[in-house]
Design an enzyme around this catalytic site. Sequence first.
Site, PDB file in Angstrom:
ATOM      1  N   GLU B  51       0.830  -1.209   0.000  1.00 54.48           N
ATOM      2  CA  GLU B  51       0.000   0.000   0.000  1.00 54.48           C
ATOM      3  C   GLU B  51       0.865   1.259   0.000  1.00 54.48           C
ATOM      4  O   GLU B  51       0.540   2.236  -0.677  1.00 54.48           O
ATOM      5  CB  GLU B  51      -0.946   0.000   1.201  1.00 54.48           C
ATOM      6  CG  GLU B  51      -2.030  -1.085   1.145  1.00 54.48           C
ATOM      7  CD  GLU B  51      -3.017  -0.906  -0.012  1.00 54.48           C
ATOM      8  OE1 GLU B  51      -3.029   0.169  -0.650  1.00 54.48           O
ATOM      9  OE2 GLU B  51      -3.782  -1.860  -0.278  1.00 54.48           O
ATOM     10  N   ASN B  55       0.875   4.087  -3.030  1.00 53.77           N
ATOM     11  CA  ASN B  55       0.592   5.507  -2.843  1.00 53.77           C
ATOM     12  C   ASN B  55       1.665   6.380  -3.477  1.00 53.77           C
ATOM     13  O   ASN B  55       1.360   7.426  -4.047  1.00 53.77           O
ATOM     14  CB  ASN B  55       0.423   5.833  -1.351  1.00 53.77           C
ATOM     15  CG  ASN B  55      -0.958   5.423  -0.858  1.00 53.77           C
ATOM     16  OD1 ASN B  55      -1.824   5.043  -1.649  1.00 53.77           O
ATOM     17  ND2 ASN B  55      -1.154   5.490   0.442  1.00 53.77           N
ATOM     18  N   ARG B 104      -8.973   4.038 -10.627  1.00 54.88           N
ATOM     19  CA  ARG B 104     -10.003   3.125 -10.122  1.00 54.88           C
ATOM     20  C   ARG B 104     -10.278   2.012 -11.120  1.00 54.88           C
ATOM     21  O   ARG B 104     -10.520   0.871 -10.761  1.00 54.88           O
ATOM     22  CB  ARG B 104     -11.288   3.877  -9.821  1.00 54.88           C
ATOM     23  CG  ARG B 104     -11.526   3.958  -8.317  1.00 54.88           C
ATOM     24  CD  ARG B 104     -12.636   4.904  -8.007  1.00 54.88           C
ATOM     25  NE  ARG B 104     -12.061   6.232  -7.865  1.00 54.88           N
ATOM     26  CZ  ARG B 104     -12.255   6.993  -6.803  1.00 54.88           C
ATOM     27  NH1 ARG B 104     -13.012   6.547  -5.824  1.00 54.88           N
ATOM     28  NH2 ARG B 104     -11.708   8.166  -6.711  1.00 54.88           N
TER      29      ARG B 104
END
Lengths: 434, 146
Positions: B51, B55, B104
């Site tokens: 993660e 980012n 997304r």
Amino acid sequence: MSELKHGFRINTEMCQGRMHCMRACPTRAIRVKNGKAHLISELCIDCGLCLTVCPTGAIAATTLTFAELDRFKFKVAVASPALFAQFGMSDTPESVGRALLELGFDAVWEYSVDIELIDRAIAACVKKWPGPFPLISNSCPVVVRLVQVAYPSMVEQLIPVDAPREIAARELKRRYSQELGIAAEDIAAIYITPCLAKTISILQPAEEEKSHLDGAVGISQIYNDILYKLRTGLTRENASRKFSFSGEMFHWGAPEGEFPSLSREHYLPLTGLTDIIKVFDDIEKGKLRNIEFLECHACQGGCVGGNLTVENLYVARSKNLRLVANMPRSVSKFEEEVQRRYAIEDFSLRRSLKPRKIEGETGDLRGRVLRRKKAEELLKALPMLNCGLCGAPTCKSHAEDVAASRAEIGDCIFLSPDRIVHLRALYLDHQDTK
Amino acid sequence: MTAMELLRECYEIQGKNFDKAGEVSGEIKVVLRDLGIDAAHLRRLVIVAFEAEMNVVMYAQRGTMTLIVTEEDINLETTDEGPGIPDIELALQEGYSTASDEMREMGFGFGMGLPNMKKNSDEFRIESNVGKGTSVFSKIRLPAHE
Ligand SMILES: Nc1ncnc2c1ncn2[C@@H]1O[C@H](COP(=O)(O)OP(=O)(O)O)[C@@H](O)[C@H]1O
Ligand SMILES: [Mg+2]
């Protein structure tokens, strides 16, 4: 855990040290020293690639021979659905079943019910599972061992439902001992296996329980005999035997997946170790959580492409698809039996799976860090060609072997040019004499 | 008092390079697995590393991830040159995300990254300078030191 066993043997006499196995091994479990291959047992996941690529036939599966089978009083064959895809389009599963009887089996188990039972048990388990997702199928022993060795943090995602072959063996012993009045110990459940990995799952199940099966015979071992029986005709007695193999059975082990009932969106069938490793890498990073169930088969094309099958994968697949389409489905007797057994049997894996302890994990953290640093330092002196002449598959594994005191750094031909003399004696001179 | 440092390794992360996204956390996973870190801790570490790496890839220009192994714990420090986070409190809320529709579509940007990193860490801290960059610190204690 007791000493690790494997589903194959390297015959040192026959081995010419040609390194095909060492280069093919996905877990780098093979070394070739002094012209002979040997195994680092704890790293081997029994995928059988070594056996497939060996140019001299020095690696053989440790399946049972027919002579060994004779020690059992009553022998029941549990045939992988992949067996039935090996023969001609007109050879029905029934005739193949009859040929197995001709070969000396006392009975051939109607495996479809067990497969359907596990299909349902898996669907139920997936529904109840609180996470983490995705759950991973465990019917392929190579997949289980890959997770235990290389993805220890995912062991709890292996679905805790037993394999259908185990459920079948348990049930057939119960049934025949009751019907025929013989002790369960005198009944042998023999799996007709498409791959060597299943022999090891019988010899030494990953969950460290005793298998309900008593041994395995490779499809390639009995292929010719079955074919001969199919072509020369069967005795009258066997020719009249009836089997009910249901069409559901042939989804099992097929590349399209075994669970036509699970929703496509949340269910992913995968075959082939390379692809499985890619997907597992993603899962370990926390991806693919929207997938509920991942069905994995280490052999490309699924069990019909197993390393102990005979027929070309694509031909076998097409036969398999035909079988799925043409076999009768869910006859009411079949459905009744499934419901009866589903209500009373327990399908859960008898013990939970654990990561495999590997040597790198022994000693304290400090020792392991030191070893790692040493390996990195050693690597700087190596050519990064992965030529394999030192006997390790890559320069990196050579450095790690040296750091773990398993090898001498000077085995690298770049560091000890004189070694070529030794290698010439091993490889060239030895060819001259042939 | 800090525990004796055993290993420190630093990895570069390229911003906006989705092709290579996950490589650094993949490498860190292999290092930790080979060091024999147990399954439960390894799982948490891999989630944090992935993660954090994502980012940087999604929001920053470039960054580094440093793995520090001590006798008591494992630390991951991720520092980037990027836009920074104006409201850290808000960014830590589950489901909060400024990811673009494009991201997304690629399957990222569910706003669960920072919350999951926090949940899987024993100590967790974010420092950020708007316009300059962000640093994220995560500590996971090893079994005998929990
Ligand atoms: N390194 C970073 N630099 C700038 N902004 C960041 C960084 N990391 C996180 N953010 C901000 O915090 C929000 C939440 O992050 P996260 O919880 O990882 O969810 P997601 O990445 O799915 O949006 C992001 O949408 C982004 O606005
Ligand atoms: Mg994120």
